[in-house]
Design a protein around this motif. Structure first.
Motif, PDB file in Angstrom:
ATOM      1  N   HIS A   3       0.789  -1.237   0.000  1.00  0.00           N
ATOM      2  CA  HIS A   3       0.000   0.000   0.000  1.00  0.00           C
ATOM      3  C   HIS A   3       0.819   1.284   0.000  1.00  0.00           C
ATOM      4  N   ILE A   4       2.094   1.184   0.383  1.00  0.00           N
ATOM      5  CA  ILE A   4       2.856   2.407   0.603  1.00  0.00           C
ATOM      6  C   ILE A   4       3.063   3.201  -0.680  1.00  0.00           C
ATOM      7  N   GLY A   5       3.219   2.504  -1.803  1.00  0.00           N
ATOM      8  CA  GLY A   5       3.427   3.202  -3.073  1.00  0.00           C
ATOM      9  C   GLY A   5       2.246   4.073  -3.443  1.00  0.00           C
ATOM     10  N   THR A   6       1.048   3.519  -3.307  1.00  0.00           N
ATOM     11  CA  THR A   6      -0.170   4.264  -3.620  1.00  0.00           C
ATOM     12  C   THR A   6      -0.327   5.454  -2.688  1.00  0.00           C
ATOM     13  N   PHE A   7      -0.010   5.246  -1.400  1.00  0.00           N
ATOM     14  CA  PHE A   7      -0.134   6.338  -0.431  1.00  0.00           C
ATOM     15  C   PHE A   7       0.789   7.492  -0.791  1.00  0.00           C
ATOM     16  N   LEU A   8       2.045   7.195  -1.090  1.00  0.00           N
ATOM     17  CA  LEU A   8       3.013   8.255  -1.381  1.00  0.00           C
ATOM     18  C   LEU A   8       2.709   8.984  -2.681  1.00  0.00           C
ATOM     19  N   LYS A   9       2.096   8.289  -3.634  1.00  0.00           N
ATOM     20  CA  LYS A   9       1.689   8.951  -4.873  1.00  0.00           C
ATOM     21  C   LYS A   9       0.500   9.869  -4.631  1.00  0.00           C
ATOM     22  N   THR A  10      -0.371   9.472  -3.719  1.00  0.00           N
ATOM     23  CA  THR A  10      -1.574  10.253  -3.427  1.00  0.00           C
ATOM     24  C   THR A  10      -1.253  11.462  -2.559  1.00  0.00           C
ATOM     25  N   TYR A  11      -0.382  11.270  -1.573  1.00  0.00           N
ATOM     26  CA  TYR A  11      -0.047  12.333  -0.620  1.00  0.00           C
ATOM     27  C   TYR A  11       1.449  12.641  -0.739  1.00  0.00           C
ATOM     28  N   LYS A  12       1.799  13.407  -1.759  1.00  0.00           N
ATOM     29  CA  LYS A  12       3.197  13.653  -2.088  1.00  0.00           C
ATOM     30  C   LYS A  12       3.901  14.554  -1.075  1.00  0.00           C
ATOM     31  N   ASP A  13       3.134  15.277  -0.254  1.00  0.00           N
ATOM     32  CA  ASP A  13       3.751  16.187   0.711  1.00  0.00           C
ATOM     33  C   ASP A  13       4.032  15.529   2.059  1.00  0.00           C
ATOM     34  N   ILE A  14       3.595  14.288   2.212  1.00  0.00           N
ATOM     35  CA  ILE A  14       3.831  13.600   3.484  1.00  0.00           C
ATOM     36  C   ILE A  14       5.181  12.893   3.447  1.00  0.00           C
ATOM     37  N   ILE A  15       5.933  13.066   4.514  1.00  0.00           N
ATOM     38  CA  ILE A  15       7.223  12.392   4.657  1.00  0.00           C
ATOM     39  C   ILE A  15       7.052  11.247   5.657  1.00  0.00           C
ATOM     40  N   LEU A  16       7.389  10.031   5.216  1.00  0.00           N
ATOM     41  CA  LEU A  16       7.280   8.858   6.078  1.00  0.00           C
ATOM     42  C   LEU A  16       8.660   8.428   6.556  1.00  0.00           C
ATOM     43  N   GLU A  17       8.761   8.180   7.855  1.00  0.00           N
ATOM     44  CA  GLU A  17       9.968   7.589   8.425  1.00  0.00           C
ATOM     45  C   GLU A  17       9.565   6.234   8.995  1.00  0.00           C
ATOM     46  N   ILE A  18      10.039   5.157   8.375  1.00  0.00           N
ATOM     47  CA  ILE A  18       9.618   3.807   8.754  1.00  0.00           C
ATOM     48  C   ILE A  18      10.776   3.072   9.406  1.00  0.00           C
ATOM     49  N   GLN A  19      10.522   2.541  10.619  1.00  0.00           N
ATOM     50  CA  GLN A  19      11.521   1.802  11.373  1.00  0.00           C
ATOM     51  C   GLN A  19      11.152   0.318  11.425  1.00  0.00           C
ATOM     52  N   ASP A  20      12.174  -0.546  11.500  1.00  0.00           N
ATOM     53  CA  ASP A  20      11.969  -1.980  11.673  1.00  0.00           C
ATOM     54  C   ASP A  20      12.192  -2.337  13.131  1.00  0.00           C
ATOM     55  N   ASN A  21      11.178  -2.984  13.743  1.00  0.00           N
ATOM     56  CA  ASN A  21      11.295  -3.364  15.148  1.00  0.00           C
ATOM     57  C   ASN A  21      10.479  -4.618  15.424  1.00  0.00           C
ATOM     58  N   THR A  22      10.621  -5.141  16.636  1.00  0.00           N
ATOM     59  CA  THR A  22       9.777  -6.245  17.077  1.00  0.00           C
ATOM     60  C   THR A  22       8.431  -5.678  17.539  1.00  0.00           C
ATOM     61  N   ALA A  23       7.457  -6.560  17.737  1.00  0.00           N
ATOM     62  CA  ALA A  23       6.132  -6.128  18.180  1.00  0.00           C
ATOM     63  C   ALA A  23       6.212  -5.424  19.532  1.00  0.00           C
ATOM     64  N   ARG A  24       7.001  -5.969  20.453  1.00  0.00           N
ATOM     65  CA  ARG A  24       7.105  -5.371  21.786  1.00  0.00           C
ATOM     66  C   ARG A  24       7.746  -3.987  21.722  1.00  0.00           C
ATOM     67  N   VAL A  25       8.780  -3.855  20.888  1.00  0.00           N
ATOM     68  CA  VAL A  25       9.427  -2.546  20.755  1.00  0.00           C
ATOM     69  C   VAL A  25       8.469  -1.541  20.126  1.00  0.00           C
ATOM     70  N   CYS A  26       7.663  -1.992  19.167  1.00  0.00           N
ATOM     71  CA  CYS A  26       6.649  -1.105  18.577  1.00  0.00           C
ATOM     72  C   CYS A  26       5.750  -0.527  19.663  1.00  0.00           C
ATOM     73  N   GLU A  27       5.301  -1.377  20.585  1.00  0.00           N
ATOM     74  CA  GLU A  27       4.418  -0.911  21.650  1.00  0.00           C
ATOM     75  C   GLU A  27       5.158   0.020  22.615  1.00  0.00           C
ATOM     76  N   GLN A  28       6.393  -0.293  22.913  1.00  0.00           N
ATOM     77  CA  GLN A  28       7.180   0.571  23.815  1.00  0.00           C
ATOM     78  C   GLN A  28       7.394   1.952  23.206  1.00  0.00           C
ATOM     79  N   LEU A  29       7.653   1.997  21.913  1.00  0.00           N
ATOM     80  CA  LEU A  29       7.847   3.288  21.238  1.00  0.00           C
ATOM     81  C   LEU A  29       6.561   4.099  21.222  1.00  0.00           C
TER      82      LEU A  29
END
Length: 314
Positions: A110-136
């Motif tokens: 889905h990310i490609g479609t989102f970035l084409k639709t909303y060109k002014d949004i900057i996404l910062e995507i991190q890789d983590n475990t499920a538990r770290v996601c919740e802690q963040l």
């Protein structure tokens, strides 16, 4: 009047079943029934929008009128939000998103479609475990997380996006396959094995490490079926676990959404529990009580809306 009532009536009229409508709306059946009762009381004594004495439920003449105006309201609300979005440039901004490996596979669709639709949004995507996601999320260091259940934090609210089937992958010469018909085996046509076969002490399980989402899925499987793995091999990365299991007579639990991408070359034999459906949910989550930025709300709504068009593998 609660504006959700309009959407509830629209979905109820489509499903003609309170239980099915509740699932589609991601609320419980008692909650939907309570909302419907409150709505009918608000409209006046004796007003009934649905005849719930029959199966499937049937919309009443009063319900038809309410449904007509509900659709108009939803259309007007959608148009209003779109115009406000353009006028106020709500799509501008940046978002910090954290995801697990399962969440990454979902995002990739889905990310490609989102970035084409909303060109002014900057996404910062991190890789983590499920538990770290919740802690963040708890520490408000990210805005949104996309990962797999179960949700362990009571400070997180979430919406299910996708039900991902879980299966086992084994090498073609695994002893579990002796005497089995595997000629037409595939990811979509897995071999069904009796649960007793998964309890065989000769099985070498290749397992995840905590606190990954697959670790939790594996533990739930073993607990549900009273299985005690004998001397399992634990590997952090799923691609490595998959390769080891498929080449060394081991067995690995693998999500459909992952297997369909890494099983292109030298596919293994896929197995599942006879009479049982193993699955996990990929969810989108945010911290309870913390409002998202305009860009965050745009991303949140986009991902949820597109989840309804995503195939569910179960």
């Amino acid at each position: 009047m609660d504006t959700d009532a309009f959407r509830y009536v629209i979905v109820l009229a489509e499903c003609r079943s309170i239980s099915e409508a509740a699932r589609k709306l991601f609320i419980t059946q008692p909650a939907l029934t309570k909302h419907l009762n409150k709505l009918e009381e608000t409209l006046g004594i004796g007003v009934r929008l649905f005849d719930r004495s029959v199966t499937p439920i049937k919309i009443t003449p009063a319900g038809e009128i309410f449904l007509e105006y509900s659709k108009k309201y939803v259309d007007m609300e959608t148009e209003m939000k779109e115009r406000l979005n353009v006028a106020l440039q709500l799509q501008k901004g940046s978002i910090k998103v954290s995801s697990t490996s399962g969440g990454e596979w979902y995002l990739a669709d889905h990310i490609g479609t989102f970035l084409k639709t909303y060109k002014d949004i900057i996404l910062e995507i991190q890789d983590n475990t499920a538990r770290v996601c919740e802690q963040l999320l708890e520490r408000e260091e990210i805005d949104i997380a996309i990962y797999t259940d179960p949700v362990c934090s009571d400070k997180v609210e979430y919406v299910p996006l996708y039900k991902d089937r879980l299966q086992f992958a084994v090498s073609w010469d695994h002893f579990l396959l002796e005497g089995k018909d595997i000629e037409n085996n595939s990811l979509d046509n897995p071999l069904e094995l009796d649960i007793s076969e998964f309890r065989n002490p000769r099985i070498k399980y290749v397992l995840s490490t905590p606190p990954h989402g697959m670790y939790r899925a594996e533990q739930e499987f073993f607990k549900k079926y009273s299985i005690e793995p004998t001397d399992p091999l634990r590997i952090d990365f799923i691609n490595t676990r998959y390769s080891i299991a498929c080449s060394s007579r081991g067995i690995v639990m693998v999500p459909y959404i992952t297997a369909r991408r890494i099983a292109q070359r030298n596919p293994p034999v896929f197995c599942t529990v006879k009479g049982g459906r193993l699955s996990r949910q990929i969810i989108i989550a945010k911290k309870k009580g913390r409002p998202l930025s305009a860009a965050g709300e745009t991303f949140w709504d986009f991902i949820i809306q597109h989840s309804f068009g995503t195939q569910v593998y179960e």
